[in-house]
Design a protein around this motif. Sequence first.
Motif, short mmCIF file in Angstrom:
data_model
loop_
_atom_site.label_atom_id
_atom_site.label_comp_id
_atom_site.label_asym_id
_atom_site.label_seq_id
_atom_site.Cartn_x
_atom_site.Cartn_y
_atom_site.Cartn_z
N ALA A 1 0.82 -1.21 0.00
CA ALA A 1 0.00 0.00 0.00
C ALA A 1 0.86 1.26 0.00
O ALA A 1 0.51 2.27 -0.63
CB ALA A 1 -0.92 0.00 1.22
N ILE A 2 1.98 1.23 0.69
CA ILE A 2 2.88 2.38 0.71
C ILE A 2 3.50 2.60 -0.66
O ILE A 2 3.64 3.74 -1.13
CB ILE A 2 3.96 2.19 1.79
CG1 ILE A 2 3.33 2.30 3.18
CG2 ILE A 2 5.09 3.20 1.63
CD1 ILE A 2 4.25 1.93 4.32
N ASP A 3 3.87 1.52 -1.33
CA ASP A 3 4.40 1.62 -2.70
C ASP A 3 3.40 2.34 -3.61
O ASP A 3 3.75 3.28 -4.33
CB ASP A 3 4.68 0.23 -3.26
CG ASP A 3 6.02 -0.33 -2.81
OD1 ASP A 3 6.87 0.47 -2.39
OD2 ASP A 3 6.21 -1.55 -2.87
N VAL A 4 2.16 1.87 -3.57
CA VAL A 4 1.11 2.45 -4.42
C VAL A 4 0.83 3.89 -3.99
O VAL A 4 0.69 4.78 -4.84
CB VAL A 4 -0.17 1.61 -4.33
CG1 VAL A 4 -1.31 2.27 -5.10
CG2 VAL A 4 0.07 0.20 -4.87
N GLY A 5 0.76 4.09 -2.68
CA GLY A 5 0.43 5.42 -2.17
C GLY A 5 1.46 6.47 -2.52
O GLY A 5 1.12 7.60 -2.88
N LEU A 6 2.74 6.12 -2.42
CA LEU A 6 3.80 7.08 -2.74
C LEU A 6 3.75 7.49 -4.21
O LEU A 6 3.98 8.65 -4.56
CB LEU A 6 5.17 6.49 -2.41
CG LEU A 6 5.53 6.41 -0.93
CD1 LEU A 6 6.88 5.73 -0.74
CD2 LEU A 6 5.55 7.80 -0.28
N ARG A 7 3.45 6.52 -5.07
CA ARG A 7 3.35 6.84 -6.50
C ARG A 7 2.18 7.79 -6.77
O ARG A 7 2.23 8.60 -7.70
CB ARG A 7 3.20 5.55 -7.31
CG ARG A 7 4.50 4.76 -7.43
CD ARG A 7 4.30 3.39 -8.06
NE ARG A 7 5.57 2.71 -8.30
CZ ARG A 7 6.28 2.12 -7.37
NH1 ARG A 7 5.85 2.12 -6.12
NH2 ARG A 7 7.43 1.54 -7.65
N PHE A 8 1.15 7.67 -5.95
CA PHE A 8 -0.03 8.53 -6.13
C PHE A 8 0.23 9.94 -5.61
O PHE A 8 -0.13 10.92 -6.26
CB PHE A 8 -1.23 7.92 -5.41
CG PHE A 8 -2.50 8.69 -5.60
CD1 PHE A 8 -3.30 8.47 -6.72
CD2 PHE A 8 -2.91 9.64 -4.67
CE1 PHE A 8 -4.48 9.19 -6.90
CE2 PHE A 8 -4.08 10.37 -4.84
CZ PHE A 8 -4.87 10.14 -5.96
N VAL A 9 0.84 10.05 -4.42
CA VAL A 9 1.03 11.37 -3.82
C VAL A 9 2.25 12.09 -4.36
O VAL A 9 2.41 13.30 -4.13
CB VAL A 9 1.12 11.26 -2.27
CG1 VAL A 9 -0.13 10.60 -1.71
CG2 VAL A 9 2.37 10.52 -1.83
N LEU A 10 3.13 11.35 -5.07
CA LEU A 10 4.31 11.97 -5.69
C LEU A 10 4.31 11.70 -7.19
O LEU A 10 5.23 11.07 -7.73
CB LEU A 10 5.59 11.41 -5.05
CG LEU A 10 5.72 11.56 -3.52
CD1 LEU A 10 6.94 10.79 -3.01
CD2 LEU A 10 5.81 13.03 -3.13
N PRO A 11 3.29 12.18 -7.89
CA PRO A 11 3.11 11.83 -9.31
C PRO A 11 4.19 12.36 -10.24
O PRO A 11 4.38 11.83 -11.35
CB PRO A 11 1.75 12.44 -9.65
CG PRO A 11 1.62 13.60 -8.70
CD PRO A 11 2.26 13.12 -7.43
N ASP A 12 4.90 13.38 -9.79
CA ASP A 12 5.89 14.00 -10.68
C ASP A 12 7.27 13.35 -10.57
O ASP A 12 8.18 13.71 -11.32
CB ASP A 12 6.03 15.50 -10.35
CG ASP A 12 4.76 16.27 -10.67
OD1 ASP A 12 4.01 15.83 -11.57
OD2 ASP A 12 4.49 17.28 -9.98
N LEU A 13 7.41 12.40 -9.68
CA LEU A 13 8.71 11.75 -9.51
C LEU A 13 8.80 10.51 -10.39
O LEU A 13 7.83 9.79 -10.58
CB LEU A 13 8.92 11.34 -8.05
CG LEU A 13 8.97 12.45 -7.00
CD1 LEU A 13 9.40 11.88 -5.65
CD2 LEU A 13 9.91 13.58 -7.41
N ILE A 14 10.00 10.26 -10.90
CA ILE A 14 10.21 9.06 -11.70
C ILE A 14 10.46 7.87 -10.75
O ILE A 14 10.63 8.05 -9.55
CB ILE A 14 11.39 9.22 -12.67
CG1 ILE A 14 12.70 9.47 -11.91
CG2 ILE A 14 11.11 10.34 -13.66
CD1 ILE A 14 13.93 9.53 -12.81
#
Length: 239
Positions: free
Chosen positions: A38-51
């Motif tokens: 869930a943290i993996d998915v969540g970080l990608r959602f809240v940090l959309p501009d990061l590669i």
Amino acid sequence: MEQELENNINSNLKNNNEIEIKQNNFLNNAIGEVANTAIDVGLRFVLPDLIENQIIEVKDTLFNEGLKEGINKAIEEGINLGKSVLGIFTGKFENISQMQNAIKKGGIIDGISNVIDNVVNKGENKGKLSNNIASLIRNGKNVILNNISSNIEGLIENQSIKVDKLEKYNNNWRVFYNNKDFNGMELEYKKIKNILKEIVPLENTINSAREIENIHNLIKNNGKNFNVSEYELELAKKI
């Protein structure tokens, strides 16, 4: 054969005392895994501009600041608190409902929320996380927590389904046993053994499975002959 069966029963009695430890280990690992996902998915959602590489660096920073250890502690403390609230003084869950209620009442999500705040603050104070990234994680924390909560609910639901399947296999085995059909018993017994590996070791399910295992092996070791003594059969039914 009777001595062998008695030794098997004594071994099972000893194992029964380890159910609490096995339950805790299972839940700590399972909930820890769903939280990590869930943290993996969540970080990608809240940090959309990061590669991808940047996301990995952020997560590594959080882990280096104690995210994993903090989550493990929050899970352990939450489960123990939930047991205390429900009055489970034996320390062992008897069914999925108890486990589900303990997880809800133990405040695991609140504990993980505090852990996230703590590690983000540490990372920011040490300059390992920029103020912008730290702020984005804080503002999007509820998304991460909702993912964790949803994943835990999915875990419990999946366990409930598997426990229902185990009950079905147990009932099927008993039908074949009553019909003295060892081939049918063997088929269901293999299903029971396989699904037990995927289920949290609840006392009720373990006890039922052990009784079936004892009787099954008693018949099997008797040359698949159902003509066994009452003494042996009664021993096999004892947990």
